[in-house]
Design a protein around this motif. Sequence first.
Motif, PDB file in Angstrom:
ATOM      1  N   HIS A 114      67.349  13.914  22.106  1.00 57.11           N
ATOM      2  CA  HIS A 114      68.487  14.597  21.493  1.00 57.11           C
ATOM      3  C   HIS A 114      68.752  13.844  20.192  1.00 57.11           C
ATOM      4  O   HIS A 114      69.094  12.659  20.218  1.00 57.11           O
ATOM      5  CB  HIS A 114      69.681  14.526  22.452  1.00 57.11           C
ATOM      6  N   VAL A 115      68.564  14.504  19.064  1.00 62.35           N
ATOM      7  CA  VAL A 115      68.557  13.846  17.760  1.00 62.35           C
ATOM      8  C   VAL A 115      69.598  14.466  16.836  1.00 62.35           C
ATOM      9  O   VAL A 115      69.793  15.682  16.833  1.00 62.35           O
ATOM     10  CB  VAL A 115      67.157  13.974  17.114  1.00 62.35           C
ATOM     11  N   ALA A 116      70.255  13.617  16.045  1.00 63.05           N
ATOM     12  CA  ALA A 116      71.190  14.070  15.007  1.00 63.05           C
ATOM     13  C   ALA A 116      70.656  13.622  13.656  1.00 63.05           C
ATOM     14  O   ALA A 116      70.209  12.481  13.509  1.00 63.05           O
ATOM     15  CB  ALA A 116      72.574  13.479  15.237  1.00 63.05           C
ATOM     16  N   TYR A 117      70.681  14.524  12.682  1.00 62.67           N
ATOM     17  CA  TYR A 117      70.237  14.183  11.330  1.00 62.67           C
ATOM     18  C   TYR A 117      70.928  15.096  10.323  1.00 62.67           C
ATOM     19  O   TYR A 117      71.455  16.145  10.672  1.00 62.67           O
ATOM     20  CB  TYR A 117      68.714  14.278  11.194  1.00 62.67           C
ATOM     21  N   ILE A 118      70.936  14.666   9.078  1.00 59.91           N
ATOM     22  CA  ILE A 118      71.515  15.453   7.992  1.00 59.91           C
ATOM     23  C   ILE A 118      70.390  16.194   7.276  1.00 59.91           C
ATOM     24  O   ILE A 118      69.432  15.576   6.809  1.00 59.91           O
ATOM     25  CB  ILE A 118      72.254  14.555   6.969  1.00 59.91           C
ATOM     26  N   ASP A 119      70.503  17.502   7.217  1.00 56.88           N
ATOM     27  CA  ASP A 119      69.540  18.319   6.477  1.00 56.88           C
ATOM     28  C   ASP A 119      70.114  18.521   5.082  1.00 56.88           C
ATOM     29  O   ASP A 119      71.034  19.298   4.878  1.00 56.88           O
ATOM     30  CB  ASP A 119      69.336  19.657   7.183  1.00 56.88           C
ATOM     31  N   ASP A 120      69.574  17.757   4.133  1.00 58.63           N
ATOM     32  CA  ASP A 120      70.109  17.808   2.763  1.00 58.63           C
ATOM     33  C   ASP A 120      69.196  18.564   1.804  1.00 58.63           C
ATOM     34  O   ASP A 120      69.235  18.358   0.600  1.00 58.63           O
ATOM     35  CB  ASP A 120      70.396  16.402   2.244  1.00 58.63           C
ATOM     36  N   ARG A 121      68.404  19.485   2.342  1.00 63.86           N
ATOM     37  CA  ARG A 121      67.523  20.289   1.485  1.00 63.86           C
ATOM     38  C   ARG A 121      68.275  21.397   0.760  1.00 63.86           C
ATOM     39  O   ARG A 121      67.719  22.068  -0.101  1.00 63.86           O
ATOM     40  CB  ARG A 121      66.404  20.911   2.325  1.00 63.86           C
ATOM     41  N   ASP A 176      74.603  22.455   0.235  1.00 67.55           N
ATOM     42  CA  ASP A 176      75.655  22.055   1.176  1.00 67.55           C
ATOM     43  C   ASP A 176      74.981  21.426   2.407  1.00 67.55           C
ATOM     44  O   ASP A 176      74.601  22.145   3.333  1.00 67.55           O
ATOM     45  CB  ASP A 176      76.467  23.290   1.573  1.00 67.55           C
ATOM     46  N   PRO A 177      74.800  20.083   2.434  1.00 71.70           N
ATOM     47  CA  PRO A 177      74.106  19.438   3.559  1.00 71.70           C
ATOM     48  C   PRO A 177      74.769  19.758   4.899  1.00 71.70           C
ATOM     49  O   PRO A 177      75.981  19.925   4.992  1.00 71.70           O
ATOM     50  CB  PRO A 177      74.221  17.942   3.244  1.00 71.70           C
ATOM     51  N   LYS A 178      73.933  19.854   5.935  1.00 74.61           N
ATOM     52  CA  LYS A 178      74.414  20.206   7.269  1.00 74.61           C
ATOM     53  C   LYS A 178      73.993  19.142   8.276  1.00 74.61           C
ATOM     54  O   LYS A 178      72.901  18.597   8.203  1.00 74.61           O
ATOM     55  CB  LYS A 178      73.806  21.537   7.709  1.00 74.61           C
ATOM     56  N   LEU A 179      74.880  18.867   9.228  1.00 72.05           N
ATOM     57  CA  LEU A 179      74.553  17.999  10.354  1.00 72.05           C
ATOM     58  C   LEU A 179      73.830  18.852  11.391  1.00 72.05           C
ATOM     59  O   LEU A 179      74.354  19.871  11.845  1.00 72.05           O
ATOM     60  CB  LEU A 179      75.813  17.394  10.970  1.00 72.05           C
ATOM     61  N   ILE A 180      72.626  18.440  11.752  1.00 72.66           N
ATOM     62  CA  ILE A 180      71.830  19.141  12.749  1.00 72.66           C
ATOM     63  C   ILE A 180      71.730  18.245  13.978  1.00 72.66           C
ATOM     64  O   ILE A 180      71.409  17.065  13.867  1.00 72.66           O
ATOM     65  CB  ILE A 180      70.403  19.451  12.227  1.00 72.66           C
ATOM     66  N   VAL A 181      72.004  18.805  15.145  1.00 75.07           N
ATOM     67  CA  VAL A 181      71.841  18.098  16.416  1.00 75.07           C
ATOM     68  C   VAL A 181      70.995  18.996  17.296  1.00 75.07           C
ATOM     69  O   VAL A 181      71.374  20.137  17.569  1.00 75.07           O
ATOM     70  CB  VAL A 181      73.204  17.808  17.079  1.00 75.07           C
TER      71      VAL A 181
END
Length: 53
Positions: free
Chosen positions: A20-27, A30-35
């Motif tokens: 189960h991973v959390a990361y910031i998608d900054d592509r 408006d960057p999004k937190l993805i879990v």
Amino acid sequence: MQGLVLEWKRKDKDRAWIAHVAYIDDRYPDPKLIVQWLEAKSLRPVPWIDPNH
């Protein structure tokens, strides 16, 4: 992308590990937190840098 592993568990079917991973998608503008759950084979460690050097 770099992320944080929140939890590990085994998949029921083939007993492979998933994380189960959390990361910031900054592509995007408006960057999004993805879990999400990802298969362990798709992950690799982030190179460690000694903060004292």
